[in-house]
Design a protein around this motif. Structure first.
Motif, PDB file in Angstrom:
ATOM      1  N   TRP A  73      21.765 -31.483  -4.004  1.00 60.97           N
ATOM      2  CA  TRP A  73      20.744 -32.487  -3.712  1.00 60.97           C
ATOM      3  C   TRP A  73      19.427 -32.050  -4.343  1.00 60.97           C
ATOM      4  CZ3 TRP A  73      17.908 -33.064   1.576  1.00 60.97           C
ATOM      5  CH2 TRP A  73      17.091 -34.194   1.545  1.00 60.97           C
ATOM      6  N   ILE A 132      15.549 -32.767  -4.917  1.00 61.33           N
ATOM      7  CA  ILE A 132      14.462 -33.488  -4.264  1.00 61.33           C
ATOM      8  C   ILE A 132      13.256 -33.469  -5.204  1.00 61.33           C
ATOM      9  CG2 ILE A 132      13.065 -33.674  -2.185  1.00 61.33           C
ATOM     10  CD1 ILE A 132      15.103 -31.830  -0.811  1.00 61.33           C
ATOM     11  N   ASP A 138       8.675 -35.448  -2.236  1.00 62.20           N
ATOM     12  CA  ASP A 138       8.595 -36.900  -2.119  1.00 62.20           C
ATOM     13  C   ASP A 138       9.472 -37.430  -0.997  1.00 62.20           C
ATOM     14  OD1 ASP A 138       6.936 -36.761  -4.267  1.00 62.20           O
ATOM     15  OD2 ASP A 138       8.426 -37.397  -5.753  1.00 62.20           O
ATOM     16  N   SER A 139      10.472 -36.687  -0.586  1.00 67.51           N
ATOM     17  CA  SER A 139      11.392 -37.136   0.455  1.00 67.51           C
ATOM     18  C   SER A 139      10.967 -36.591   1.812  1.00 67.51           C
ATOM     19  CB  SER A 139      12.825 -36.682   0.149  1.00 67.51           C
ATOM     20  OG  SER A 139      13.708 -37.030   1.185  1.00 67.51           O
ATOM     21  N   LYS A 140      11.124 -37.408   2.852  1.00 61.88           N
ATOM     22  CA  LYS A 140      10.859 -37.001   4.234  1.00 61.88           C
ATOM     23  C   LYS A 140      12.155 -36.993   5.038  1.00 61.88           C
ATOM     24  CE  LYS A 140       6.445 -36.801   3.412  1.00 61.88           C
ATOM     25  NZ  LYS A 140       5.763 -35.504   3.312  1.00 61.88           N
ATOM     26  N   ASP A 141      13.225 -36.572   4.420  1.00 62.35           N
ATOM     27  CA  ASP A 141      14.545 -36.591   5.038  1.00 62.35           C
ATOM     28  C   ASP A 141      14.621 -35.618   6.210  1.00 62.35           C
ATOM     29  OD1 ASP A 141      17.588 -35.924   5.259  1.00 62.35           O
ATOM     30  OD2 ASP A 141      17.492 -37.654   3.909  1.00 62.35           O
TER      31      ASP A 141
END
Length: 427
Positions: free
Chosen positions: A281, A283, A308-311
């Motif tokens: 993955w 990110i 950039d991701s708030k997973d």
């Protein structure tokens, strides 16, 4: 005498097997058995060859034109929250109730725990009683002031008619001034008592511990019945907090970059982050800032990176590998060729490069950037010579020899040859 001899000959003739009938028939019956044995032998040989075929993993070539920018530098670090707090109380007290658990998401100002409010409630009740007493005295002082003003007015009227002495008028004025001063003092006393009640109410409110911001509870540190204090108890049994709260929206990555390569990093440049827990993955992110100080013991400089991701899979203290990417110009031509996993490429051996150098190959040929791959074709492979480009992270840029979509063998065994059979490893 001739009859016994004839009988013996007849018996021998009956026991004799004719050659013209029995022999050929038996030979014809052996052919099916021979053919079955030959078929079994051929099938066994094929099965044995299949079992001996190496078990391999495969990868697919991707178009280089669709790939992202190249990596200039790789560094390792950890996911770090910018907002993290050990939530505690403002006062010292005994824990009455804890309303949180690890992993629980809480909102800002949400109630997390309660302390025993007995002492604070008693102080509040005392302050309320003092305020009521001061208000009663204030009402009495107002009534006395009204009476003193009336008495002064009568004395002034009598003095105007020459019906009273000067001393009586002065006495009435002094009494009125004293009552007025007492009223002012009691008004201030009521204000003080009201503020004391507010302080007592605040002490009761402080027995409720609330979340300072929205986040996730990552640690629970106190249980009902324990003492808790906002200051350290000096090694005693008093807790300094009920839990740890993390704002998951404030997560960023901190990496240590060798100071010899820090010049390649610029604020705002794009990055790709790969968590150790999820190696497949990528990110996207960017550089927030370069911390203007160096660690002399490690010769590194800290770099802050935003994701950039708030997973929800991204959690504090996770290990992460960051690739700092080279930004491509908008008018730059697309890359040619394909990208394949580096493990799928077998580099040319040194002796092969020497032989190529002795041939009529041009002097400008990049002999070190050559190798071969094995392209999967059904249950067999084809050895394909390739011309290699730069190394991009764990991928190799292949300029010639392979097309996008070709399936290649990962980490080809040394014994694998052109046209060899393979078995695909189950995923």
């Amino acid at each position: 005498m001739s009859q016994p001899a004839d009988r013996s000959d007849a018996m021998l003739e009956a026991l004799r097997i004719p050659r013209g009938e029995g022999g050929p028939r038996k030979r014809r019956r052996r052919w099916p058995l021979v053919l079955g044995l030959l078929a079994a032998a051929v099938g066994g040989a094929v099965a044995f060859g299949t079992l001996r075929a190496p078990e391999v993993e495969t990868t697919t070539a991707r178009s280089a034109a669709e790939a992202g920018p190249a990596s200039l530098l790789d560094a390792s670090g950890f996911v770090t929250p910018r907002r993290i707090a050990t939530v505690s109380s403002k006062i010292t007290g005994r824990v009455l109730e804890v309303l949180i658990e690890e992993g629980q998401r809480v909102a800002a100002d949400e109630l997390l725990a309660r302390l025993d409010p007995v002492d604070a409630a008693a102080q509040r009740n005392l302050a309320a009683a003092q305020l009521d007493s001061s208000r009663s005295q204030l009402a009495e002082a107002r009534a006395q002031l009204v009476f003193a003003e009336s008495a002064l007015k009568r004395q002034q009227e009598l003095f105007a008619r020459r019906l009273t002495a000067d001393s009586a008028l002065e006495q009435a004025q002094v009494e009125r001034d004293a009552r007025s001063a007492r009223l002012s003092a009691l008004q201030r006393a009521v204000e003080v008592a009201s503020k004391q009640l507010d302080v007592a109410e605040l002490s009761v409110t402080n027995t409720e511990i609330r979340a300072p911001f929205a986040g996730v509870i990552v640690a629970k540190a106190a249980q009902p019945g324990e003492m808790i204090s906002p200051v350290s108890a000096g090694g005693g049994f008093t807790r300094t907090g009920i839990g740890t709260l993390v704002d998951m929206d404030s997560l960023e990555v901190n990496v240590d970059v060798n100071e010899a390569y820090i010049g390649r990093v610029q604020p705002g440049m794009p990055v790709d982050a790969v968590l150790n827990a999820y190696p497949d993955w990528k990110i996207p992110g960017s550089v927030i800032a370069i911390v203007p100080t160096a660690d002399r013991s490690k010769a590194t400089v800290k770099v802050r990176i935003t994701l950039d991701s708030k997973d929800s899979r991204i959690v504090p203290d996770m290990g992460v590998r960051v690739s700092f990417l080279q930004a491509r110009a908008a008018d730059a031509p697309p890359l040619q060729g394909v990208l394949v996993a580096e493990r799928a490429v077998v580099l040319a051996k040194p002796e092969a490069a020497v032989e190529a150098a002795a041939s009529e190959a041009p002097a400008s040929a990049d002999l070190s950037a050559r190798g071969h791959v094995f392209v999967v074709d059904g249950e067999q492979v084809r050895r394909v010579e390739v011309e290699l480009g730069e190394l991009r992270d764990s991928d190799r840029h292949v300029l010639k020899g392979v097309s996008a979509g070709d399936v290649l063998v990962l980490a080809p065994p040394a014994a694998l040859q052109d046209g060899g059979r393979i078995r695909l490893k189950a995923r």
